[in-house]
Every structure is written in structure tokens, then in C-alpha cells.
Design a protein around this motif. Structure first.
Motif, short mmCIF file in Angstrom:
data_model
loop_
_atom_site.label_atom_id
_atom_site.label_comp_id
_atom_site.label_asym_id
_atom_site.label_seq_id
_atom_site.Cartn_x
_atom_site.Cartn_y
_atom_site.Cartn_z
N GLY A 133 0.81 -1.21 0.00
CA GLY A 133 0.00 0.00 0.00
C GLY A 133 0.84 1.26 0.00
N GLN A 134 0.27 2.29 -0.58
CA GLN A 134 0.95 3.58 -0.58
C GLN A 134 -0.04 4.69 -0.89
OE1 GLN A 134 3.76 3.86 -3.84
NE2 GLN A 134 2.47 2.66 -5.22
N GLY A 135 0.35 5.91 -0.55
CA GLY A 135 -0.42 7.09 -0.92
C GLY A 135 -1.88 7.03 -0.54
N ASP A 136 -2.73 7.18 -1.56
CA ASP A 136 -4.17 7.24 -1.35
C ASP A 136 -4.85 5.88 -1.28
OD1 ASP A 136 -4.19 9.97 -1.20
OD2 ASP A 136 -4.61 10.29 -3.33
N ASP A 137 -4.05 4.80 -1.25
CA ASP A 137 -4.66 3.48 -1.11
C ASP A 137 -5.43 3.40 0.21
OD1 ASP A 137 -3.42 2.80 -3.44
OD2 ASP A 137 -1.90 1.52 -2.52
N ALA A 138 -6.57 2.74 0.18
CA ALA A 138 -7.35 2.55 1.40
C ALA A 138 -6.55 1.71 2.39
CB ALA A 138 -8.67 1.88 1.08
N LEU A 139 -6.67 2.03 3.66
CA LEU A 139 -5.95 1.32 4.70
C LEU A 139 -6.49 -0.10 4.84
CD1 LEU A 139 -3.78 1.56 6.92
CD2 LEU A 139 -5.62 2.18 8.49
N THR A 140 -5.60 -1.07 4.91
CA THR A 140 -5.95 -2.48 5.15
C THR A 140 -5.04 -3.02 6.24
OG1 THR A 140 -4.35 -3.30 3.53
CG2 THR A 140 -6.58 -2.79 2.72
N SER B 214 -6.38 13.95 18.42
CA SER B 214 -7.28 12.97 17.81
C SER B 214 -7.14 13.02 16.29
CB SER B 214 -8.73 13.26 18.20
OG SER B 214 -8.95 12.97 19.56
N LEU B 215 -7.01 11.85 15.70
CA LEU B 215 -6.84 11.75 14.25
C LEU B 215 -7.72 10.64 13.70
CD1 LEU B 215 -2.92 11.85 14.25
CD2 LEU B 215 -4.43 13.78 13.70
N VAL B 216 -8.16 10.80 12.46
CA VAL B 216 -8.90 9.76 11.75
C VAL B 216 -8.10 9.37 10.53
CG1 VAL B 216 -11.04 9.13 10.58
CG2 VAL B 216 -11.11 10.66 12.56
N VAL B 217 -7.88 8.07 10.36
CA VAL B 217 -7.03 7.57 9.28
C VAL B 217 -7.84 6.62 8.41
CG1 VAL B 217 -5.08 6.06 8.77
CG2 VAL B 217 -4.86 7.83 10.53
N GLU B 218 -7.89 6.92 7.13
CA GLU B 218 -8.58 6.06 6.17
C GLU B 218 -7.64 5.55 5.08
OE1 GLU B 218 -12.68 7.04 5.01
OE2 GLU B 218 -12.36 8.96 6.03
N ARG B 219 -6.52 6.23 4.88
CA ARG B 219 -5.63 5.90 3.76
C ARG B 219 -4.20 5.70 4.27
NH1 ARG B 219 -8.61 5.88 -0.43
NH2 ARG B 219 -10.53 7.10 -0.45
N VAL B 220 -3.40 5.04 3.47
CA VAL B 220 -2.04 4.70 3.87
C VAL B 220 -1.23 5.95 4.16
CG1 VAL B 220 0.12 3.67 3.09
CG2 VAL B 220 -2.05 2.49 2.64
N SER B 221 -1.34 6.97 3.33
CA SER B 221 -0.58 8.20 3.56
C SER B 221 -0.99 8.86 4.87
CB SER B 221 -0.77 9.17 2.39
OG SER B 221 -2.15 9.50 2.24
N LEU C 52 -2.06 7.26 7.53
CA LEU C 52 -1.45 6.48 8.59
C LEU C 52 0.00 6.90 8.80
CD1 LEU C 52 -1.32 4.12 10.62
CD2 LEU C 52 -0.71 2.64 8.70
N GLU C 53 0.75 7.02 7.72
CA GLU C 53 2.15 7.39 7.84
C GLU C 53 2.31 8.77 8.49
OE1 GLU C 53 3.32 6.87 3.80
OE2 GLU C 53 3.76 4.73 4.05
N ASP C 54 1.43 9.69 8.14
CA ASP C 54 1.46 11.01 8.75
C ASP C 54 1.08 10.94 10.24
OD1 ASP C 54 1.60 14.02 8.56
OD2 ASP C 54 -0.51 13.80 9.10
N ALA C 55 0.08 10.12 10.55
CA ALA C 55 -0.36 9.99 11.94
C ALA C 55 0.74 9.40 12.82
CB ALA C 55 -1.61 9.11 12.01
N LEU C 56 1.48 8.43 12.30
CA LEU C 56 2.58 7.85 13.06
C LEU C 56 3.66 8.89 13.35
CD1 LEU C 56 2.89 4.38 11.28
CD2 LEU C 56 1.86 4.86 13.51
N LYS C 57 3.93 9.75 12.40
CA LYS C 57 4.92 10.83 12.62
C LYS C 57 4.43 11.79 13.70
CE LYS C 57 6.71 10.67 7.88
NZ LYS C 57 6.78 11.38 6.57
N GLN C 58 3.15 12.15 13.64
CA GLN C 58 2.60 13.05 14.65
C GLN C 58 2.62 12.40 16.03
OE1 GLN C 58 -0.84 15.62 13.74
NE2 GLN C 58 -0.97 14.55 11.77
N PRO D 167 -11.70 -2.01 6.42
CA PRO D 167 -12.83 -2.75 5.83
C PRO D 167 -13.44 -3.73 6.83
CG PRO D 167 -10.95 -2.73 4.32
CD PRO D 167 -10.46 -2.18 5.64
N GLU D 168 -14.73 -3.91 6.74
CA GLU D 168 -15.47 -4.68 7.74
C GLU D 168 -14.97 -6.10 7.91
OE1 GLU D 168 -19.99 -6.18 7.77
OE2 GLU D 168 -19.79 -4.00 7.89
N MET D 169 -14.67 -6.79 6.83
CA MET D 169 -14.27 -8.19 6.92
C MET D 169 -12.78 -8.39 6.69
SD MET D 169 -16.77 -9.95 7.96
CE MET D 169 -16.10 -11.59 7.67
#
Length: 567
Positions: free
Chosen positions: A353-360, A500-507, A509-515, A530-532
Motif C-alpha cells: 500500500g501507498q499514498g491514497d490506497d485505502a488502509l488495510t 485525535s486523528l482519523v485515518v482512512e488511507r495509507v498516507s 497512517l504514515e502522517d499519523a505515526l509521525k505526529q 474494511p469490515e471483513m
């Protein structure tokens, strides 16, 4: 020497190393809490409810040592009982003190609130006797002997104990001993310890491929350094069950990984099944430890060093405690010329995953592994988080908190609060699912109230994914309300103590980890998944649970049946 009963109890708690009491005030414990309030040695830490208080005591005890839990009779005790039972199952020691009605009311069978209004006062004690290793109702006549006896049992067995303190005796004066309380582990019988050590040393000397399987008792009885020394001197491979995750240094050459029976990594599975000397360390054959009882250990090769005895191929050697046996064994053991099994190569492949890919999950956990650092306290909630973290290699001096045996969802948030209270100098990181979070969410307010600064990852997959993987993939009973989770730190606290942060995409997540690395406050990161979606190990676990729980003709998810057939 004379002391008030409540003050004597506080003195003994302090001498046992107890400095924090978690709990909830109630009218029957207020007289004792007044004495706690005045005592410099012990602090009361209020929780949002009694269940959370028990979980907090459990978390504290795992990283900081003995602590206490204070409730009031009936409603308070039964509110806490699942947390007490969990600590019993996971072998975590703390002292449960419950304020009960005055002795005159108990003896006259008065019909009071917080009772069943039937005059009976033995029911709570009988309940607690099932989940504690020692119990006592204190009186002026027995307080000295019973307090000491119960505290000694708590330490000896590393499990909870239960004291009932009547509200009208806390301020009564009694004769007490001058000598301090000393908690010591049993050294056992010298001949039995020597016999066990001699047998094990002989077996190790003849063994070509010995292996040690660690369970939680290695941590609870403080023998991890002895086990590490034994592994180094004897050149013995080590594997760990889920309750012993991170008890040994996972970067050490003798540590191979986790053991879960047939679900273990192939090289570990083969090593254990073919070994001519398998040494269990407090090993319990639970379904979690054995991959639903799929362990293959040659009976004649198996030695189990338990908390207070040793089992050699089924023969019991009593009065041979784990620490004493390990020390004696180290004194006998000569350095070995064996070589350790080679560990599979682990490439440094980039995370998916990278960039705007949905987080999995595939994208999440490799990045989490890179985020962890030496000395962290990592806390994994039952289900998705714990499963993923069990397969993650941790840095040195990491502490891992989970509840794989009792498996109560919601345990980890209050456990985080308790652990942080006891070891605030360490970075605490919690991974918890949305369903689990909803059970004990109130304790987020305690975390913020006390200015704690953990990093909390909330895995939002809109319901009970672990349950969906077992059964009911599309069933409404596995649905929960989809809260605005990232808004809750601000709802629970008026002083903006959390990022407080909301993460939906890989980028993101990477930014949230830095913060999170840079923040000097609590960090709450809501991960939209994703649900399943789930780690592959959890998907396999769901199928195994369904097979075991429902039998060959029971219900199944259609999608998991297909997955199993392909697997």
C-alpha cells in the motif's frame, strides 16, 4: 504496639509493596478510604466502575507489581468479579478489599441495601472463593493473622485474594506486631529441588535438539532472566505461547518465535514434535496455547517446570519451585557445544500500500512494527489486534499485555490505565477494536483526567469482526453503533489533553505515526478498516473456532467454508 485495624491493613499493604488501590467508593468502604486518604504510603485511584477498576489493577500488576482493588459489598463485588476471575485465570496478583456492612448488622442478619434482603452475608464470599486463592472476613480478633495469611497467599500463588472489611471495625484499636511483613517465594525442599535439577540436567546432556516452551508463569514468577541464562549456557531453543509473548528478548538468537501447536510456523512445529527434550515452563495445554489441542510432544521427552513442582514424563516432584529449580539447574549445567536451529530469513520487504490506497490490515501492521521501539509497553485487545501483534517481532525490553486465556473484550483500555499509572516513564501503545472499546470506554476519561499520554489505535471495522469470522458474517447480532470515536477524547475532557486523528488511507497512517512520535500528549488514532478485513491468522482462527464449537454438522459462514476448502 497498637494500631487501628484500617491503618494496620494499610501498613501491611505498603510493606507488601502496594502503593496504589484502584476502585469505586461506596458507603461501606468510606471509613477505610478516609484512612487511605490520610496515609502517605498508599493512594486511592478512582475508576468509572468496578469492572474497569479490576482490569486496571490487573494491568498495573503486570508491569509495576502488587496493587489493590477496593469495592463495596454486593453491587461493587459482582461488578468487579469478571476482572478478578480474569486475573485468576491469567495468574495476576492483586488484593481485593471490599467494605461490608458493620459486624453487628452481619451478625444480626439485618436486611440492608446491596444485599439480597434475605439476611444472608455469605453469598459474596462464596462467589469470590471461586476466583481467589485466599479469603477472609476481618474481625478485631483475627485481623492480624488473617491479613498476613491472605497477603502471603497472594504473593505465593500470584493470584487475587479477597478481604472483607466491616465498616465499623476500621477505627478500632488492636495489638499488632512490630516486625514488618516480608513476602518471600518458597525455596521448596532442597532434596526435591536437587533431584529435579539432576534429572533435567541429565536429560539435557543427552539431548540433541532440546527446546523450551514458555508460558505466563515465567513472567509472573520473575524467572525470565534465569530462562535466558539457561538458553544461552545450554544452547537451547526457546518458543513462547501467547501468554508469554515478549517475556524473552525476541531478538535473541535462542528465541525462535511463537508456539501454537499445529498452527505454529512449520520449523517450530517440527522442532517441538521431533525434540528429544521438551521443557515446558509453567506450560498449560489450553486451546489458545496448542492451536485447539494440536500439540505434538513426545510424552517421554516432556518435562514441565511448574510454579511449585516439576513434572518429569508424568512423574511429579513436589516442593520444587520454578525459580529454585532453574537456579540449581544452572549450577549443574555445563556449556553446550550444540548449535541452535536456523531461523527462517526475514526479508525487509516494503509494506503493501501507498499514498491514497485505502488502509488495510496488510498495510497497517508492517508499519506498526516499524513504529515500535525499545522499552514500549504494547497492549493488544482480544481478536484482531492480539492476533496481529502475536505475529509481530518486538524490540528489546518490550512489555506485552494481553488476556489470551480469559479473553474478555474491553479488558485492555482499563489495563492500559492501570499499567500507565504504575510505569508512567514508559511509552504505552494500545491497539483496540471498536466493539471492545464500547464495553469499557468510560476509562478513557480516567486516562485523560490523570494526564496520561498513551498512543491509542482504535480499529474501526464496524462491529465484531472476530465474531463475524467465526459465525454470522452478515448477522445483525455482530453489528454495533458506529460512533465518532475520534471525537470522544474531547467529549471526555475539557482541557484538550489529546491529539485525535482519523485515518482512512495509507498516507494518512504514515502522517499519523509521525505526529504520534512528536506529540507531548495523549494520541487517539481512529483507523477506518474494511469490515471483513483481518490478518490471515485471525481468519484461520475463526474457522478453527467454528469447527471446534459447532461440530461437523453445525452452522458455518459460506465464505469461510470456501476459504477453508481453498486453504
Amino acid at each position: 504496639m497498637r494500631m487501628l485495624i484500617g491503618d494496620y491493613l494499610i501498613r501491611r499493604l505498603a510493606e507488601a509493596g502496594i502503593s496504589h488501590l484502584f476502585g469505586v467508593p461506596g458507603d461501606f468502604n468510606l471509613s477505610f478510604l478516609e484512612q487511605v486518604e490520610a496515609a502517605p504510603s498508599v493512594s486511592f485511584v478512582g475508576n468509572c466502575n468496578e469492572l474497569n477498576a479490576a482490569y486496571a489493577a490487573d494491568g498495573y500488576a503486570r508491569t509495576a507489581g502488587l496493587c489493590g482493588l477496593v469495592t463495596t459489598l454486593g453491587v461493587g463485588d459482582l461488578g468487579a468479579i469478571s476482572g478478578i476471575a480474569g486475573a485468576y485465570a491469567e495468574r495476576v496478583p492483586f488484593v481485593h478489599i471490599t467494605g461490608i456492612p458493620p459486624l453487628h448488622a452481619v451478625e444480626s442478619r439485618a436486611l440492608l441495601h446491596h444485599t439480597l434482603a434475605d439476611g444472608g452475608y455469605g453469598n459474596i464470599g462464596r462467589c469470590m472463593a471461586e476466583y481467589t486463592v485466599a479469603q477472609a472476613r476481618l474481625t478485631p480478633a483475627n485481623a492480624v493473622e488473617e491479613i498476613d495469611r491472605v497477603l502471603q497467599a497472594c504473593w505465593r500463588e500470584r493470584r487475587p485474594v479477597h478481604l472483607q472489611l466491616p465498616s465499623d471495625i476500621t477505627h478500632l484499636s488492636i495489638e499488632v506486631p512490630d516486625a514488618p511483613l516480608v513476602l518471600e517465594d518458597s525455596q521448596g525442599d532442597a532434596e526435591q529441588v536437587a533431584l529435579a535439577a539432576e534429572h533435567i540436567a541429565t536429560r539435557l546432556a543427552a539431548a540433541r535438539h532440546p527446546v523450551m516452551i514458555l508460558d505466563a508463569d515465567v513472567d509472573r514468577f520473575g524467572t525470565a532472566s534465569l530462562v535466558a541464562d539457561l538458553a544461552e549456557r545450554g544452547v537451547i531453543a526457546c518458543v513462547a505461547t501467547a501468554p508469554a509473548k515478549a517475556v524473552l528478548d525476541e531478538t535473541a538468537p535462542y528465541y525462535l518465535g511463537g508456539y501454537v501447536g499445529a498452527a505454529s510456523r512449520p520449523d517450530i512445529r517440527e522442532l517441538v514434535s521431533q525434540s528429544d527434550c521438551v521443557i515446558g515452563l509453567g506450560l498449560r495445554f489450553t486451546e489458545i496455547n496448542t492451536g485447539f489441542f494440536t500439540q505434538k510432544i513426545r510424552p517421554e521427552a516432556f518435562i514441565n517446570i511448574l510454579a511449585h513442582e516439576v513434572s518429569l514424563a508424568g512423574r511429579s516432584i513436589p516442593a520444587a519451585p520454578m525459580a529454585a529449580v532453574l537456579k540449581a539447574l544452572l549450577a549443574k549445567l555445563s556449556p553446550s557445544t550444540r548449535t541452535l536451529p536456523a531461523r527462517p530469513a526475514t526479508g525487509a520487504a516494503s509494506a503493501p500500500g501507498q499514498g491514497d490506497d485505502a488502509l488495510t490490515h496488510a498495510a497497517l501492521w508492517p508499519r506498526v512494527a516499524a513504529f515500535l521501539r525499545e522499552g514500549d509497553v504494547i497492549i493488544g485487545e482480544a481478536g484482531t489486534s492480539n492476533t496481529a501483534l502475536l505475529g509481530t517481532a518486538f524490540p528489546q525490553k518490550t512489555r506485552y499485555i494481553a488476556q489470551p486465556i480469559w479473553g474478555a473484550i474491553g479488558y485492555t483500555l482499563p489495563a492500559l490505565f492501570g499499567s500507565y499509572m504504575g510505569s508512567p516513564e514508559r511509552r504505552h501503545i494500545l491497539f483496540i477494536g471498536d466493539g471492545s472499546f464500547q464495553l469499557t470506554v468510560q476509562e478513557l476519561s480516567s486516562i485523560l483526567r490523570h494526564g496520561q499520554k498513551p498512543i491509542i489505535f482504535l480499529l474501526n471495522n464496524k462491529g465484531y469482526t472476530i465474531e463475524r469470522l467465526i459465525l454470522g458474517e452478515r448477522s445483525r447480532y455482530n453489528d454495533i453503533a458506529n460512533w465518532r470515536y475520534a471525537a470522544l477524547p474531547h467529549a471526555f475532557d475539557r482541557e484538550d489533553k489529546a491529539l485525535s486523528l482519523v485515518v482512512e488511507r495509507v498516507s494518512e497512517l504514515e502522517d499519523a505515526l509521525k505526529q504520534a512520535e512528536q506529540a507531548d500528549k495523549a494520541v487517539f488514532i481512529e483507523l477506518i478498516l474494511p469490515e471483513m478485513d483481518a490478518p490471515e491468522a485471525l481468519k484461520r482462527f475463526g474457522i478453527a473456532v467454528a469447527d471446534y464449537d459447532y461440530g461437523p454438522t453445525g452452522p458455518r459462514n459460506a465464505s469461510t467454508q470456501t476459504h477453508a476448502q481453498k486453504g
